[in-house]
Design a protein around this motif. Structure first.
Motif, PDB file in Angstrom:
ATOM      1  N   LYS A  28      -2.842   3.945   2.960  1.00 55.69           N
ATOM      2  CA  LYS A  28      -2.253   2.938   3.842  1.00 55.69           C
ATOM      3  C   LYS A  28      -1.841   1.666   3.112  1.00 55.69           C
ATOM      4  CE  LYS A  28      -4.578   4.541   7.976  1.00 55.69           C
ATOM      5  NZ  LYS A  28      -5.427   4.159   9.110  1.00 55.69           N
ATOM      6  N   GLU A  29      -2.156   1.596   1.822  1.00 58.70           N
ATOM      7  CA  GLU A  29      -1.829   0.410   1.030  1.00 58.70           C
ATOM      8  C   GLU A  29      -0.726   0.750   0.034  1.00 58.70           C
ATOM      9  OE1 GLU A  29      -3.179  -2.490   1.866  1.00 58.70           O
ATOM     10  OE2 GLU A  29      -4.238  -1.333   3.394  1.00 58.70           O
ATOM     11  N   CYS A  35      -1.808   6.822  -4.369  1.00 56.42           N
ATOM     12  CA  CYS A  35      -3.223   7.194  -4.321  1.00 56.42           C
ATOM     13  C   CYS A  35      -3.574   7.767  -2.946  1.00 56.42           C
ATOM     14  CB  CYS A  35      -4.077   5.965  -4.608  1.00 56.42           C
ATOM     15  SG  CYS A  35      -5.820   6.328  -4.749  1.00 56.42           S
ATOM     16  N   SER A  36      -4.407   8.796  -2.942  1.00 60.51           N
ATOM     17  CA  SER A  36      -4.784   9.450  -1.684  1.00 60.51           C
ATOM     18  C   SER A  36      -6.272   9.316  -1.369  1.00 60.51           C
ATOM     19  CB  SER A  36      -4.407  10.931  -1.740  1.00 60.51           C
ATOM     20  OG  SER A  36      -5.162  11.577  -2.739  1.00 60.51           O
ATOM     21  N   ALA A  51     -13.707  -1.814  -4.221  1.00 58.16           N
ATOM     22  CA  ALA A  51     -13.449  -2.798  -5.280  1.00 58.16           C
ATOM     23  C   ALA A  51     -13.517  -2.133  -6.654  1.00 58.16           C
ATOM     24  CB  ALA A  51     -14.447  -3.951  -5.186  1.00 58.16           C
ATOM     25  N   GLU A  52     -14.501  -1.276  -6.861  1.00 59.86           N
ATOM     26  CA  GLU A  52     -14.617  -0.549  -8.131  1.00 59.86           C
ATOM     27  C   GLU A  52     -13.398   0.355  -8.341  1.00 59.86           C
ATOM     28  OE1 GLU A  52     -18.403   1.430  -7.938  1.00 59.86           O
ATOM     29  OE2 GLU A  52     -19.504  -0.469  -8.063  1.00 59.86           O
ATOM     30  N   HIS A  53     -12.968   1.015  -7.283  1.00 58.52           N
ATOM     31  CA  HIS A  53     -11.790   1.890  -7.361  1.00 58.52           C
ATOM     32  C   HIS A  53     -10.533   1.069  -7.665  1.00 58.52           C
ATOM     33  CE1 HIS A  53      -8.887   4.997  -6.370  1.00 58.52           C
ATOM     34  NE2 HIS A  53      -8.332   4.164  -5.500  1.00 58.52           N
ATOM     35  N   VAL A  57      -8.928   2.157 -11.140  1.00 62.19           N
ATOM     36  CA  VAL A  57      -7.754   3.022 -10.980  1.00 62.19           C
ATOM     37  C   VAL A  57      -6.457   2.228 -10.875  1.00 62.19           C
ATOM     38  CG1 VAL A  57      -6.667   4.749  -9.481  1.00 62.19           C
ATOM     39  CG2 VAL A  57      -9.123   4.860  -9.936  1.00 62.19           C
ATOM     40  N   HIS A  58      -6.491   1.120 -10.153  1.00 58.11           N
ATOM     41  CA  HIS A  58      -5.266   0.379  -9.879  1.00 58.11           C
ATOM     42  C   HIS A  58      -5.101  -0.878 -10.732  1.00 58.11           C
ATOM     43  CE1 HIS A  58      -4.317   3.069  -6.612  1.00 58.11           C
ATOM     44  NE2 HIS A  58      -5.526   2.897  -6.123  1.00 58.11           N
ATOM     45  N   GLY A  59      -6.073  -1.180 -11.587  1.00 54.88           N
ATOM     46  CA  GLY A  59      -5.940  -2.289 -12.521  1.00 54.88           C
ATOM     47  C   GLY A  59      -6.159  -3.673 -11.946  1.00 54.88           C
TER      48      GLY A  59
END
Length: 82
Positions: A28-29, A35-36, A51-53, A57-59
């Motif tokens: 949804k973002e 990303c799924s 937050a960790e993800h 993953v997204h920098g």
């Protein structure tokens, strides 16, 4: 009241525990990686994992501002129909 009716009456609650569960759905973002990932659990668990993800993953940098933004998009988890 039948158990199914109880579950529907308290949508978003965990059976027998009365704790609210939340969902963070990366789909949804906006994301360049499409990303799924979906994360579900109690509010603090989901915020920590999201937050960790976001960082790994997204920098993104894991900051209080990021966590505040993530908290703003948490959604209550819907109880599946039984």
């Amino acid at each position: 009241m039948r158990p199914v009716a109880v579950a529907r009456a308290f949508a978003g609650r965990v059976w027998g525990l009365g704790k609210m569960r939340y969902v963070m759905d990366c789909r949804k973002e906006p994301s360049e990686s499409n990303c799924s990932l979906t994360i579900a659990g109690e509010r603090d668990e989901v915020l920590r994992a999201a937050a960790e993800h976001a960082a790994s993953v997204h920098g993104h940098e894991d900051t209080p501002e990021l966590r505040e933004m993530l908290a703003g998009v948490l959604e209550p988890e819907a109880v599946p129909a039984v």
